[in-house]
Design an enzyme around this catalytic site. Sequence first.
Site, PDB file in Angstrom:
ATOM      1  N   SER A   1      -8.272 -55.392   9.451  1.00 24.83           N
ATOM      2  CA  SER A   1      -8.901 -55.987  10.331  1.00 24.83           C
ATOM      3  C   SER A   1      -8.806 -55.714  11.731  1.00 24.83           C
ATOM      4  CB  SER A   1      -9.109 -57.610  10.162  1.00 24.83           C
ATOM      5  OG  SER A   1      -7.812 -58.135  10.368  1.00 24.83           O
TER       6      SER A   1
ATOM      7  N   LYS B   1       0.341  -9.636  16.377  1.00 25.39           N
ATOM      8  CA  LYS B   1      -0.504  -9.230  15.346  1.00 25.39           C
ATOM      9  C   LYS B   1      -0.218 -10.164  14.048  1.00 25.39           C
ATOM     10  CE  LYS B   1      -1.920  -5.184  12.790  1.00 25.39           C
ATOM     11  NZ  LYS B   1      -1.725  -3.527  12.648  1.00 25.39           N
TER      12      LYS B   1
ATOM     13  N   CYS C   1      -5.337  -3.591   2.349  1.00 24.77           N
ATOM     14  CA  CYS C   1      -5.144  -3.266   3.752  1.00 24.77           C
ATOM     15  C   CYS C   1      -6.408  -3.572   4.686  1.00 24.77           C
ATOM     16  CB  CYS C   1      -4.313  -2.109   4.422  1.00 24.77           C
ATOM     17  SG  CYS C   1      -3.609  -2.564   5.998  1.00 24.77           S
TER      18      CYS C   1
ATOM     19  N   LYS D   1      -9.246   2.333  -1.988  1.00 23.82           N
ATOM     20  CA  LYS D   1      -9.464   1.568  -0.618  1.00 23.82           C
ATOM     21  C   LYS D   1     -10.698   2.389  -0.087  1.00 23.82           C
ATOM     22  CE  LYS D   1      -6.980   1.003   3.686  1.00 23.82           C
ATOM     23  NZ  LYS D   1      -5.802   1.213   4.502  1.00 23.82           N
TER      24      LYS D   1
ATOM     25  N   GLU E   1       0.842  -1.222  -0.112  1.00 20.85           N
ATOM     26  CA  GLU E   1       0.003   0.082   0.052  1.00 20.85           C
ATOM     27  C   GLU E   1       0.974   1.337   0.176  1.00 20.85           C
ATOM     28  OE1 GLU E   1      -3.577   1.539   2.990  1.00 20.85           O
ATOM     29  OE2 GLU E   1      -2.244   0.087   3.707  1.00 20.85           O
TER      30      GLU E   1
END
EC number: 6.3.5.1
Length: 637
Positions: free
Chosen positions: A357, A203, A170, A115, A46
Site C-alpha cells: 500500500s 574496440k 570474425c 569465411k 581464426e
Amino acid sequence: MKHGFVKVAAATPDIKVADCTYNAESVCRDMKKAAGQGAKIVVFPELCLTGYTCSDLFWQEHLLDAAKEGLKKIIKTSLAMDGLFFVGLPWEVDQKLYNVAAAVSQGELLGLVPKRYLPNYAEFYEARHFTPGRKDVEWVTFDGHEVPFGMNQLFHCADMPGLTVAAEICEDLWVPNPPSVAAAMAGATVIVNLSASNENTGKSLYRTALVQNQSARLICGYLYASAGEGESTTDLVFSGHNLIAENGTILKQSQRFQNEIIYSELDIHKLRSERRRMTTYQVEGAGDYCDIEFHLKKSDTNLTRYVDPNPFVPSDKSDRECRCEEILTIQALGLKKRMSHTGCKSVVVGISGGLDSTLALLVMAKAVDMLGLPRTSILSVTMPCFGTTDRTYNNACELTRKLGATLKEVNIQEAVRKHFVDIGQDPAKHDVTYENCQARERTQVLMDLANQSGGMVIGTGDLSELALGWATYNGDHMSMYAVNTSIPKTLVRHLVKYYADTCGDKQLEKVLLDVLDTPVSPELLPPENGTISQKTEDLVGPYELHDFFLYHMMRYGEEPEKVYRLAKYAFQGTYTDEVILKWLRTFYWRFFSQQFKRSCLPDGPKVGSVAVSPRGDLRMPSDASIQIWKEQLDRLG
C-alpha cells in the site's frame, strides 16, 4: 547435459607465426584442458594453426601442407575426447585459398566452413590472399575421406535435442547481415566465431556489444574466440579477447592481453523455450543447409555460470536505480491515463503501513502530480481492526501526511463484529472466515468512499501475492485499477527504498525505512504483546524463493526439477535443500489452485517480462491439473 545445460569453452592458444607443428601441439594441449573441464563445444581463433598474421606466407605451399598435418594431429587427439572442436586454418579448393573453420569431433573432420566476408580496409587486406566462401556445400577430399566444404553447414547433436551449432569467422559478424542470421533461422542454437580481431582503443567495448547483441537477436548461445599473444606485432597487437554470450547476456569473458580458456554453460532448453514463446521468431528449417550429425556422451553438467537469486532485481546499483525510476514512471503513467480517460478527479487507497500500500500511495502521488491535481485528491484510508498494530497504524498516518494526501480513518471493528453476528461466526474462532470478513469489509468501505468522491479504488496487491493466490477473493483481490499487479515482492522493496533515498525529505525517508523494516503481514489476527503475530513468509514461505520460482517457471517454462536445481545452486548457503523443496511444493500447489483469482484481475500496467494478467501473459485455465508437475516434485524427495 541434463536440464539442457552444455558446457562450452573459447580458447586462445599460445602460437608462433608460421610454426604449424608448435601451433597444433598448443591447440591439442588446450583441447585436453577444455575436455578435462567437461567442455563439450570448444572454439579456437581464426587461422590459429598458421597464425593470422602470416601475410604473403599464405602463398607458400609448404605452410598450407604443414597446416593440414597439424589438423591431422588435432583430429587424432580428438579421438579420445567427448566434444566438438572448431579450429582455424587456410584451405585450398580449386586453386583458390579460403579461410576456414574445421569442425572436428571424436577422430573425424566433420566439415570445413569458409569465411564469407573478407575485410580489405584499414589494417586488413585479407582479399589479397583469400577468396570469399560460398554458401553451397560441395565435397572435398582430405586424408582419404570426403568432407563437406561450404558455409551452409549445421552440426547437430544426436544426443541432445536442440543443440545445433553453426560457425562464422570474425568479419562475418561485423557486416549488416551476418551468416549467423540465416544459420539461426535454419535452426542453429549455438554460433561459434573464430576470430582474429586486433586491439585498439575502445574496440573491445564495440566487440562485446556485437557479440552480446547478436546472441540476443538470434536467441542463441554465441562463442567468440580471438587471436592473442603470439601473433606478429609488426603493425598489430591481438588481445585474446574471448566471449561467451547467451541471449543478450555475457556469461563469461577473458582478461585481455593474456592467452586463456574461458568456460561457461549454455542453457539450450532456455533458448528453445524463448524461441517457442516468440511467435515472430521464425525458424524456417535446414533448407539448403547440410545437416551433419555429431555425438556427445550423456552426462550431467556442473554449473559454474551465475544464477541470480533475485532475477527481478538488477544487482548493479546504478542499473537498479534506473530501473526503479522507470518502473515508478510506468506505473504512474498507467494510472494517469486511466484517471484521464474516466474523468476521475480523486483516487482512493487503503493504507495499511505495509509495503504494497505504501508503493501504491507513492505511485498515486506521482500520477496526480503528472495530471496537475492537488495531492489532497488522494483519499488515503486507514481501517484499523483486530490485527492492526500501533507501528503500522502510525506509519500509515504519517506517510499520508508527509505526501500531502487526505487521511481518513474508518475503524471497521464494529462493522465486522456485526457481520459475525449476521453469519453466525464465532469471533474466538480465528479461521479463514475471521480473516476474510475483515478484508472484504475494507474493500466495501473503499468502494463506497470512491463512489462518494467520484473516484476509483487503486489496488495494492503485487505479482508475488497473485502468483500464490495470497489475496482474499473480492477483498484486497479487487479494485478499479491495480498499479502493483506486475511488481514482484522482491522488487517492491527496492522501489520503496529508491523513493526513500531520492525523496529529499528526511522525515518521509524515516517513515519509508521503517515500513521496509516491518515484517510483511496482512494483520488479520490479533497482535501479541503489541507486535505483529501473523507473518506472511512464515505461512507461505520466503518471497525471494517464490519470486525465483515464478521467474523461472513463467519466463522460461522450466520444469520443477530444473527450477529446484537452479534454486539450490542460487541459494546455496542461504536455504537448505529441504527448505527449498518444501516451498517449491507450496508454490506449485498454490499457483495451480488459485488461478481462478487471476482469471478476473482488474486492469494494471505491465512493467516487466513476467506478468499474470489474463489479458496478457498468462492465458491459463482455472481448472488445469497439477498432476504431472506434482509427480515430478514427488520424485525429488
